[in-house]
Design a protein around this motif. Structure first.
Motif, mmCIF file in Angstrom:
data_model
loop_
_atom_site.group_PDB
_atom_site.id
_atom_site.type_symbol
_atom_site.label_atom_id
_atom_site.label_comp_id
_atom_site.label_asym_id
_atom_site.label_seq_id
_atom_site.Cartn_x
_atom_site.Cartn_y
_atom_site.Cartn_z
ATOM 1 N N LYS A 1 4.473 -16.344 -12.380
ATOM 2 C CA LYS A 1 5.892 -16.692 -12.470
ATOM 3 C C LYS A 1 6.730 -15.481 -12.869
ATOM 4 O O LYS A 1 7.816 -15.235 -12.321
ATOM 5 N N MET A 2 6.229 -14.710 -13.832
ATOM 6 C CA MET A 2 6.951 -13.522 -14.280
ATOM 7 C C MET A 2 7.091 -12.510 -13.148
ATOM 8 O O MET A 2 8.162 -11.937 -12.928
ATOM 9 N N HIS A 3 6.012 -12.307 -12.384
ATOM 10 C CA HIS A 3 6.038 -11.334 -11.294
ATOM 11 C C HIS A 3 6.821 -11.846 -10.077
ATOM 12 O O HIS A 3 7.210 -11.044 -9.226
ATOM 13 N N ASN A 4 7.048 -13.141 -10.005
ATOM 14 C CA ASN A 4 7.816 -13.708 -8.897
ATOM 15 C C ASN A 4 9.321 -13.739 -9.171
ATOM 16 O O ASN A 4 10.104 -14.110 -8.295
ATOM 17 N N VAL A 5 9.725 -13.361 -10.383
ATOM 18 C CA VAL A 5 11.148 -13.338 -10.711
ATOM 19 C C VAL A 5 11.858 -12.288 -9.853
ATOM 20 O O VAL A 5 11.390 -11.159 -9.713
ATOM 21 N N ASP A 6 12.984 -12.657 -9.284
ATOM 22 C CA ASP A 6 13.830 -11.731 -8.525
ATOM 23 C C ASP A 6 14.602 -10.886 -9.543
ATOM 24 O O ASP A 6 15.534 -11.380 -10.185
ATOM 25 N N VAL A 7 14.220 -9.621 -9.715
ATOM 26 C CA VAL A 7 14.803 -8.791 -10.773
ATOM 27 C C VAL A 7 16.300 -8.556 -10.547
ATOM 28 O O VAL A 7 17.072 -8.454 -11.515
ATOM 29 N N ASP A 8 16.712 -8.483 -9.305
ATOM 30 C CA ASP A 8 18.140 -8.275 -9.032
ATOM 31 C C ASP A 8 18.945 -9.521 -9.384
ATOM 32 O O ASP A 8 19.996 -9.436 -10.031
ATOM 33 N N ALA A 9 18.439 -10.682 -8.973
ATOM 34 C CA ALA A 9 19.132 -11.937 -9.277
ATOM 35 C C ALA A 9 19.179 -12.206 -10.775
ATOM 36 O O ALA A 9 20.121 -12.829 -11.285
ATOM 37 N N ALA A 10 18.158 -11.708 -11.509
ATOM 38 C CA ALA A 10 18.099 -11.907 -12.962
ATOM 39 C C ALA A 10 18.938 -10.884 -13.721
ATOM 40 O O ALA A 10 18.991 -10.916 -14.951
ATOM 41 N N GLY A 11 19.595 -9.983 -12.988
ATOM 42 C CA GLY A 11 20.414 -8.965 -13.641
ATOM 43 C C GLY A 11 19.619 -7.850 -14.274
ATOM 44 O O GLY A 11 20.064 -7.210 -15.233
ATOM 45 N N LEU A 12 18.424 -7.596 -13.734
ATOM 46 C CA LEU A 12 17.524 -6.604 -14.336
ATOM 47 C C LEU A 12 17.254 -5.415 -13.410
ATOM 48 O O LEU A 12 16.276 -4.689 -13.604
ATOM 49 N N SER A 13 18.127 -5.206 -12.428
ATOM 50 C CA SER A 13 17.869 -4.136 -11.458
ATOM 51 C C SER A 13 17.849 -2.753 -12.091
ATOM 52 O O SER A 13 17.224 -1.828 -11.566
ATOM 53 N N ASP A 14 18.513 -2.612 -13.257
ATOM 54 C CA ASP A 14 18.538 -1.324 -13.944
ATOM 55 C C ASP A 14 17.651 -1.309 -15.185
ATOM 56 O O ASP A 14 17.783 -0.446 -16.058
ATOM 57 N N PHE A 15 16.709 -2.249 -15.263
ATOM 58 C CA PHE A 15 15.847 -2.363 -16.454
ATOM 59 C C PHE A 15 14.743 -1.306 -16.457
ATOM 60 O O PHE A 15 14.077 -1.107 -17.468
ATOM 61 N N GLY A 16 14.529 -0.641 -15.342
ATOM 62 C CA GLY A 16 13.515 0.410 -15.230
ATOM 63 C C GLY A 16 13.608 1.027 -13.845
ATOM 64 O O GLY A 16 14.359 0.557 -12.990
ATOM 65 N N LYS A 17 12.860 2.081 -13.631
ATOM 66 C CA LYS A 17 12.851 2.732 -12.323
ATOM 67 C C LYS A 17 12.018 1.923 -11.341
ATOM 68 O O LYS A 17 11.018 1.312 -11.722
ATOM 69 N N LYS A 18 12.433 1.941 -10.082
ATOM 70 C CA LYS A 18 11.700 1.231 -9.043
ATOM 71 C C LYS A 18 10.850 2.219 -8.243
ATOM 72 O O LYS A 18 11.330 3.271 -7.836
ATOM 73 N N GLY A 19 9.603 1.862 -8.008
ATOM 74 C CA GLY A 19 8.713 2.698 -7.205
ATOM 75 C C GLY A 19 7.988 3.768 -8.001
ATOM 76 O O GLY A 19 8.386 4.131 -9.113
ATOM 77 N N ASN A 20 6.886 4.256 -7.423
ATOM 78 C CA ASN A 20 6.071 5.340 -8.010
ATOM 79 C C ASN A 20 5.617 5.042 -9.433
ATOM 80 O O ASN A 20 5.455 5.941 -10.248
ATOM 81 N N TYR A 21 5.401 3.764 -9.732
ATOM 82 C CA TYR A 21 5.086 3.383 -11.112
ATOM 83 C C TYR A 21 3.808 4.051 -11.609
ATOM 84 O O TYR A 21 3.796 4.656 -12.689
ATOM 85 N N PHE A 22 2.737 3.945 -10.847
ATOM 86 C CA PHE A 22 1.461 4.492 -11.327
ATOM 87 C C PHE A 22 1.516 6.010 -11.432
ATOM 88 O O PHE A 22 0.988 6.587 -12.388
ATOM 89 N N GLU A 23 2.157 6.658 -10.489
ATOM 90 C CA GLU A 23 2.279 8.114 -10.549
ATOM 91 C C GLU A 23 3.013 8.540 -11.826
ATOM 92 O O GLU A 23 2.576 9.461 -12.535
ATOM 93 N N ARG A 24 4.092 7.848 -12.131
ATOM 94 C CA ARG A 24 4.851 8.168 -13.340
ATOM 95 C C ARG A 24 4.073 7.847 -14.604
ATOM 96 O O ARG A 24 4.090 8.609 -15.580
ATOM 97 N N GLN A 25 3.392 6.718 -14.607
ATOM 98 C CA GLN A 25 2.615 6.310 -15.781
ATOM 99 C C GLN A 25 1.443 7.254 -16.052
ATOM 100 O O GLN A 25 1.178 7.612 -17.205
ATOM 101 N N ILE A 26 0.761 7.641 -15.005
ATOM 102 C CA ILE A 26 -0.373 8.561 -15.174
ATOM 103 C C ILE A 26 0.120 9.894 -15.733
ATOM 104 O O ILE A 26 -0.490 10.476 -16.644
ATOM 105 N N GLY A 27 1.250 10.370 -15.223
ATOM 106 C CA GLY A 27 1.828 11.607 -15.745
ATOM 107 C C GLY A 27 2.238 11.481 -17.195
ATOM 108 O O GLY A 27 1.962 12.369 -18.022
ATOM 109 N N ARG A 28 2.865 10.354 -17.517
ATOM 110 C CA ARG A 28 3.330 10.141 -18.890
ATOM 111 C C ARG A 28 2.170 10.086 -19.878
ATOM 112 O O ARG A 28 2.184 10.758 -20.916
#
Length: 348
Positions: free
Chosen positions: A147-174
């Motif tokens: 249910k959490m992963h099925n939430v539409d982040v844009d409709a929920a007003g969360l489009s700016d809650f984090g960066k979109k895309g390249n998540y694993f690349e960024r996380q591994i670097g961090r």
């Protein structure tokens, strides 16, 4: 936020002006009426957590700890925002009442939410429970994650809650950078993971809400029903890859945690707990996935990330002259996690 057995008097370091606090609650929390009794939960070390009791209702407060903090750490504002946004969805979260960003009230920013009644199950094996109820609780945890992963982040007003895309690349670097900053020894499995993970990134670049610490212990189970009443501890939440959450959630199938145990060598048929594959299949059905390629990557990444986190705890313990036995335990735990992570992919 379950029963009150784990509350204590407010720690000296976390005491604040109760008069100003009560004045604030009277003005900003709808329906609030004293007198007020304040206790502190023993957990919540990152963000101190308090039980607020009145004759009519109980609330929970989460606040930043005192002292100088890293800019992005202890983000109670982000916790409040994600839980408030999810009020309008089918993801079970505690009702939020107010966020105070004015440090003059009690010394740090804080927010108020309802106290959700229920059970916190700290051991993945859930000892002493009927197999049918165990099975239903695991299914409820799986359903809530979907249910959490099925939430539409844009409709929920969360489009700016984090960066979109390249998540694993960024996380591994961090986390590689964090690990290097706290490294104390040459640990071959960790070096292998640091080398292997960036070369084996998944093609799937889905972006959803990503809880960051999704596990059985971080949710409140209904007092009598096998249902999730609220997901807790949103401190690490961001926009990210949903399979990072699923992989982290499934780590318990692969190792025994020193404190809470795990599901290694579990008799799944006898206990009612689903196998890892059954759990993955149920999640995929709920999120519309045909399956998951290179599942080992997500498990290895989860071990790598947790090893880097634990190594940081170990280094801080050493820097603070913690007892040698405790420091050694953390160091050995970090190494064990990296060994387990590398063991999942070393023959790939």
């Amino acid at each position: 936020m379950s029963d009150n057995a784990d509350v204590i008097p407010v720690r000296e370091a976390h005491k604040f002006d109760e008069g100003k606090f009560i004045d604030y609650l009277n003005e900003h929390v709808e329906g609030f009426s004293g007198p007020l009794t304040i206790n502190q939960f023993e957990g919540g070390q990152s963000n101190p957590t308090f039980l607020l009791s009145t004759p009519n209702q109980q609330y929970v407060m989460r606040k930043k700890p005192p002292g100088v903090l890293l800019p992005s750490a202890h983000a109670v504002e982000r916790e409040y925002r994600i839980m408030s946004a999810l009020q309008k969805t089918d993801v079970p979260v505690a009702k939020t009442f107010c966020l105070c960003e004015d440090a003059d009230v009690i010394g740090t920013p804080f927010y108020i939410m309802e106290k959700v009644e229920g059970r916190i199950l700290r051991e993945p094996a859930i000892p002493g429970m009927d197999p049918a109820e165990r099975s239903a609780i695991y299914d409820a945890m799986n359903d809530t994650l979907a249910k959490m992963h099925n939430v539409d982040v844009d409709a929920a007003g969360l489009s700016d809650f984090g960066k979109k895309g390249n998540y694993f690349e960024r996380q591994i670097g961090r986390w590689t950078k964090q690990y290097r900053a706290s490294q104390t020894d040459e640990v071959e499995p960790m070096e292998n993971l640091i080398n292997w993970l960036p070369k084996n990134l998944p093609n799937d670049d889905t972006t959803t809400i990503c809880h960051g610490d999704y596990r059985l212990e971080n949710m409140i189970i209904h007092p009598t029903k096998p249902e999730v009443s609220a997901v807790l501890d949103w401190e690490l939440c961001t926009l990210g890859h949903p399979l990072a959450d699923l992989g982290y959630n499934c780590m318990t199938y692969h190792f025994m945690h020193p404190a809470s145990g795990g599901l290694v060598e579990t008799d799944f048929a006898a206990t009612g707990i689903p196998t890892e594959q059954q759990y993955i299949d149920a999640y995929c059905k709920r999120t519309g996935r045909d399956g998951i390629e290179n599942w080992e990557f997500y498990i290895a990444f989860s071990f790598f990330r947790l090893a880097a986190i634990v190594q940081g705890v170990y280094k801080r313990g050493l820097d603070g002259n913690a007892s040698s036995s405790r420091a050694t335990q953390y160091g050995a735990f970090a190494q064990m996690l990296s060994m387990l992570g590398w063991s999942k992919v070393q023959n790939k």
